[in-house]
Motif scaffolding. Structure first.
Motif, PDB file in Angstrom:
ATOM      1  N   HIS A   5      61.294  57.051  60.387  1.00  0.00           N
ATOM      2  CA  HIS A   5      62.676  57.330  60.769  1.00  0.00           C
ATOM      3  C   HIS A   5      63.329  56.141  61.479  1.00  0.00           C
ATOM      4  CE1 HIS A   5      62.179  61.443  59.512  1.00  0.00           C
ATOM      5  NE2 HIS A   5      61.093  61.547  60.261  1.00  0.00           N
ATOM      6  N   LEU A   6      62.842  54.942  61.210  1.00  0.00           N
ATOM      7  CA  LEU A   6      63.411  53.758  61.857  1.00  0.00           C
ATOM      8  C   LEU A   6      64.885  53.592  61.492  1.00  0.00           C
ATOM      9  CD1 LEU A   6      63.141  51.243  63.588  1.00  0.00           C
ATOM     10  CD2 LEU A   6      62.311  50.014  61.570  1.00  0.00           C
ATOM     11  N   THR A  29      59.991  40.890  58.053  1.00  0.00           N
ATOM     12  CA  THR A  29      59.261  41.617  57.014  1.00  0.00           C
ATOM     13  C   THR A  29      58.785  42.972  57.523  1.00  0.00           C
ATOM     14  OG1 THR A  29      58.536  39.547  56.021  1.00  0.00           O
ATOM     15  CG2 THR A  29      57.300  41.520  55.424  1.00  0.00           C
ATOM     16  N   THR A  30      58.189  42.996  58.696  1.00  0.00           N
ATOM     17  CA  THR A  30      57.683  44.247  59.268  1.00  0.00           C
ATOM     18  C   THR A  30      58.806  45.247  59.470  1.00  0.00           C
ATOM     19  OG1 THR A  30      55.860  43.121  60.378  1.00  0.00           O
ATOM     20  CG2 THR A  30      56.505  45.259  61.265  1.00  0.00           C
ATOM     21  N   VAL A  31      59.894  44.804  60.081  1.00  0.00           N
ATOM     22  CA  VAL A  31      61.016  45.703  60.360  1.00  0.00           C
ATOM     23  C   VAL A  31      61.651  46.200  59.056  1.00  0.00           C
ATOM     24  CG1 VAL A  31      63.256  45.933  61.499  1.00  0.00           C
ATOM     25  CG2 VAL A  31      61.446  44.607  62.593  1.00  0.00           C
ATOM     26  N   THR A  32      61.834  45.299  58.093  1.00  0.00           N
ATOM     27  CA  THR A  32      62.449  45.669  56.821  1.00  0.00           C
ATOM     28  C   THR A  32      61.599  46.677  56.056  1.00  0.00           C
ATOM     29  OG1 THR A  32      63.558  43.530  56.674  1.00  0.00           O
ATOM     30  CG2 THR A  32      63.340  44.778  54.630  1.00  0.00           C
ATOM     31  N   LEU A  33      60.278  46.457  56.009  1.00  0.00           N
ATOM     32  CA  LEU A  33      59.394  47.390  55.307  1.00  0.00           C
ATOM     33  C   LEU A  33      59.441  48.783  55.934  1.00  0.00           C
ATOM     34  CD1 LEU A  33      56.296  45.123  54.593  1.00  0.00           C
ATOM     35  CD2 LEU A  33      57.911  46.041  52.908  1.00  0.00           C
ATOM     36  N   LEU A  34      59.484  48.850  57.242  1.00  0.00           N
ATOM     37  CA  LEU A  34      59.579  50.147  57.911  1.00  0.00           C
ATOM     38  C   LEU A  34      60.957  50.769  57.702  1.00  0.00           C
ATOM     39  CD1 LEU A  34      57.675  49.307  61.192  1.00  0.00           C
ATOM     40  CD2 LEU A  34      56.961  50.926  59.441  1.00  0.00           C
ATOM     41  N   TYR A  35      61.990  49.955  57.767  1.00  0.00           N
ATOM     42  CA  TYR A  35      63.365  50.420  57.580  1.00  0.00           C
ATOM     43  C   TYR A  35      63.548  51.037  56.198  1.00  0.00           C
ATOM     44  CZ  TYR A  35      68.474  50.229  57.414  1.00  0.00           C
ATOM     45  OH  TYR A  35      69.802  50.553  57.302  1.00  0.00           O
ATOM     46  N   THR A  38      58.896  51.314  52.851  1.00  0.00           N
ATOM     47  CA  THR A  38      58.036  50.777  51.790  1.00  0.00           C
ATOM     48  C   THR A  38      56.743  50.183  52.346  1.00  0.00           C
ATOM     49  OG1 THR A  38      59.255  48.691  51.851  1.00  0.00           O
ATOM     50  CG2 THR A  38      59.952  50.312  50.205  1.00  0.00           C
ATOM     51  N   ALA A  39      56.544  50.264  53.652  1.00  0.00           N
ATOM     52  CA  ALA A  39      55.326  49.725  54.267  1.00  0.00           C
ATOM     53  C   ALA A  39      54.114  50.541  53.836  1.00  0.00           C
ATOM     54  CB  ALA A  39      55.449  49.733  55.787  1.00  0.00           C
ATOM     55  N   LEU A  40      53.036  49.855  53.512  1.00  0.00           N
ATOM     56  CA  LEU A  40      51.790  50.531  53.144  1.00  0.00           C
ATOM     57  C   LEU A  40      50.851  50.654  54.338  1.00  0.00           C
ATOM     58  CD1 LEU A  40      51.120  48.843  49.694  1.00  0.00           C
ATOM     59  CD2 LEU A  40      52.160  51.066  50.165  1.00  0.00           C
ATOM     60  N   LYS A  41      51.015  49.770  55.299  1.00  0.00           N
ATOM     61  CA  LYS A  41      50.229  49.838  56.527  1.00  0.00           C
ATOM     62  C   LYS A  41      51.062  49.247  57.655  1.00  0.00           C
ATOM     63  CE  LYS A  41      47.882  45.592  55.278  1.00  0.00           C
ATOM     64  NZ  LYS A  41      46.607  44.940  55.078  1.00  0.00           N
ATOM     65  N   VAL A  42      50.755  49.692  58.870  1.00  0.00           N
ATOM     66  CA  VAL A  42      51.524  49.265  60.037  1.00  0.00           C
ATOM     67  C   VAL A  42      50.576  48.982  61.181  1.00  0.00           C
ATOM     68  CG1 VAL A  42      53.383  49.867  61.622  1.00  0.00           C
ATOM     69  CG2 VAL A  42      53.393  50.801  59.323  1.00  0.00           C
ATOM     70  N   LEU A  44      49.388  48.922  64.945  1.00  0.00           N
ATOM     71  CA  LEU A  44      49.631  49.817  66.086  1.00  0.00           C
ATOM     72  C   LEU A  44      50.514  49.166  67.138  1.00  0.00           C
ATOM     73  CD1 LEU A  44      46.105  51.443  66.537  1.00  0.00           C
ATOM     74  CD2 LEU A  44      48.138  52.430  65.476  1.00  0.00           C
ATOM     75  N   GLU A  45      50.379  47.870  67.313  1.00  0.00           N
ATOM     76  CA  GLU A  45      51.209  47.148  68.281  1.00  0.00           C
ATOM     77  C   GLU A  45      52.684  47.224  67.873  1.00  0.00           C
ATOM     78  OE1 GLU A  45      51.703  42.716  70.252  1.00  0.00           O
ATOM     79  OE2 GLU A  45      49.947  43.163  69.039  1.00  0.00           O
ATOM     80  N   ALA A  46      52.956  47.130  66.573  1.00  0.00           N
ATOM     81  CA  ALA A  46      54.334  47.226  66.084  1.00  0.00           C
ATOM     82  C   ALA A  46      54.910  48.608  66.386  1.00  0.00           C
ATOM     83  CB  ALA A  46      54.376  46.938  64.584  1.00  0.00           C
ATOM     84  N   LEU A  47      54.121  49.640  66.142  1.00  0.00           N
ATOM     85  CA  LEU A  47      54.582  50.996  66.443  1.00  0.00           C
ATOM     86  C   LEU A  47      54.844  51.166  67.936  1.00  0.00           C
ATOM     87  CD1 LEU A  47      52.196  53.092  64.173  1.00  0.00           C
ATOM     88  CD2 LEU A  47      54.605  52.526  63.758  1.00  0.00           C
ATOM     89  N   ASP A  48      53.973  50.608  68.753  1.00  0.00           N
ATOM     90  CA  ASP A  48      54.135  50.693  70.205  1.00  0.00           C
ATOM     91  C   ASP A  48      55.433  50.012  70.638  1.00  0.00           C
ATOM     92  OD1 ASP A  48      53.175  51.396  72.853  1.00  0.00           O
ATOM     93  OD2 ASP A  48      52.788  49.254  73.126  1.00  0.00           O
ATOM     94  N   LYS A  49      55.712  48.838  70.090  1.00  0.00           N
ATOM     95  CA  LYS A  49      56.934  48.109  70.443  1.00  0.00           C
ATOM     96  C   LYS A  49      58.180  48.872  70.016  1.00  0.00           C
ATOM     97  CE  LYS A  49      55.019  43.452  70.445  1.00  0.00           C
ATOM     98  NZ  LYS A  49      55.104  42.107  69.856  1.00  0.00           N
ATOM     99  N   LEU A  50      58.144  49.496  68.859  1.00  0.00           N
ATOM    100  CA  LEU A  50      59.292  50.265  68.394  1.00  0.00           C
ATOM    101  C   LEU A  50      59.510  51.511  69.252  1.00  0.00           C
ATOM    102  CD1 LEU A  50      58.765  49.907  64.549  1.00  0.00           C
ATOM    103  CD2 LEU A  50      60.632  48.925  65.907  1.00  0.00           C
ATOM    104  N   CYS A  51      58.445  52.194  69.597  1.00  0.00           N
ATOM    105  CA  CYS A  51      58.564  53.369  70.469  1.00  0.00           C
ATOM    106  C   CYS A  51      59.120  52.967  71.835  1.00  0.00           C
ATOM    107  CB  CYS A  51      57.219  54.067  70.626  1.00  0.00           C
ATOM    108  SG  CYS A  51      56.695  54.959  69.151  1.00  0.00           S
TER     109      CYS A  51
END
Length: 67
Positions: A5-6, A29-35, A38-42, A44-51
């Motif tokens: 839901h980014l 790239t990370t932000v765009t794939l989540l946006y 289309t990301a196949l893997k993420v 955990l640090e990226a998820l933590d930063k977004l939260c």
């Protein structure tokens, strides 16, 4: 299936991909794939930063839905 839901969170706060990149230090790239969900893997640090950025629990960012 995992839904990200980014895009919704960014829209609610009128943020662009470049804003999220600057605030979190994540790559375009990370932000765009989540946006685009289309990301196949993420990382955990990226998820933590977004939260942290959106001040939300992980369940507001990711959701498991039936196929």
């Amino acid at each position: 299936m995992i839904r990200c839901h980014l895009a919704r969170l960014m829209g609610e706060r009128k943020m662009r991909i470049s804003d999220v990149m600057r605030e979190t230090g994540l790559s375009r790239t990370t932000v765009t794939l989540l946006y685009k969900e289309t990301a196949l893997k993420v990382d955990l640090e990226a998820l933590d930063k977004l939260c942290e950025l959106f001040n939300c629990p992980l369940s507001d960012l990711l959701e498991q839905v039936p196929n």
